[in-house]
Design a protein around this motif. Sequence first.
Motif: not given
Length: 178
Positions: A59-78
């Motif tokens: 959400r701050q525009g930083r690149r997600l560099d792995g699946v774990a970070a991507m999964l966390a972002e998906i879960e938080a997506a509105p």
Amino acid sequence: MTTRPVLAETHSLSKLFRGLTEQTFAVDLGVADPGLVDYLSNLLIRFVPSSEVWRMRDRQGRRLDGVAAMLAEIEAAPADEHKRDGWRHVGDFTLFWTGVFPEALTALQNARRADALLDYRIHGKRSYEMASTFPSEEAPILRRLSEEFDLCVVGLSRVRREWERRDPQGPTPPLLVA
């Protein structure tokens, strides 16, 4: 996060990826599924620029560099659309690395990274399954990718071997892992 073409269909690299993917899946593996073959060749074309491989951002525009970070972002997506696109990207990301550049998994999943304990195949299958639950034109093909993930890994590995065999300059160097 919608998909967009990065190369024209007439570009030689697009033609190469389409031809090799069709040959590998239809002839070598006996998979006569135009939708699946189109998706996979488009995945290879779309990921030509590494910026597409690494395009998920927090959400701050930083690149997600792995699946774990991507999964966390998906879960938080509105919004559902962001979740669907996120799930699809995780499926694409894991399929790409496990099928095309499996030697890069050592770096992607080293002990100092959050992905160290993740099984990319399991998360790839699950991600495509989750993406397929959202209504879209792609839902049936995403379900098929979930069900046939391992077959697609084998096929993409063969596509890479064939493009390396045909390349007079030698094998393609692996993409740099951030």
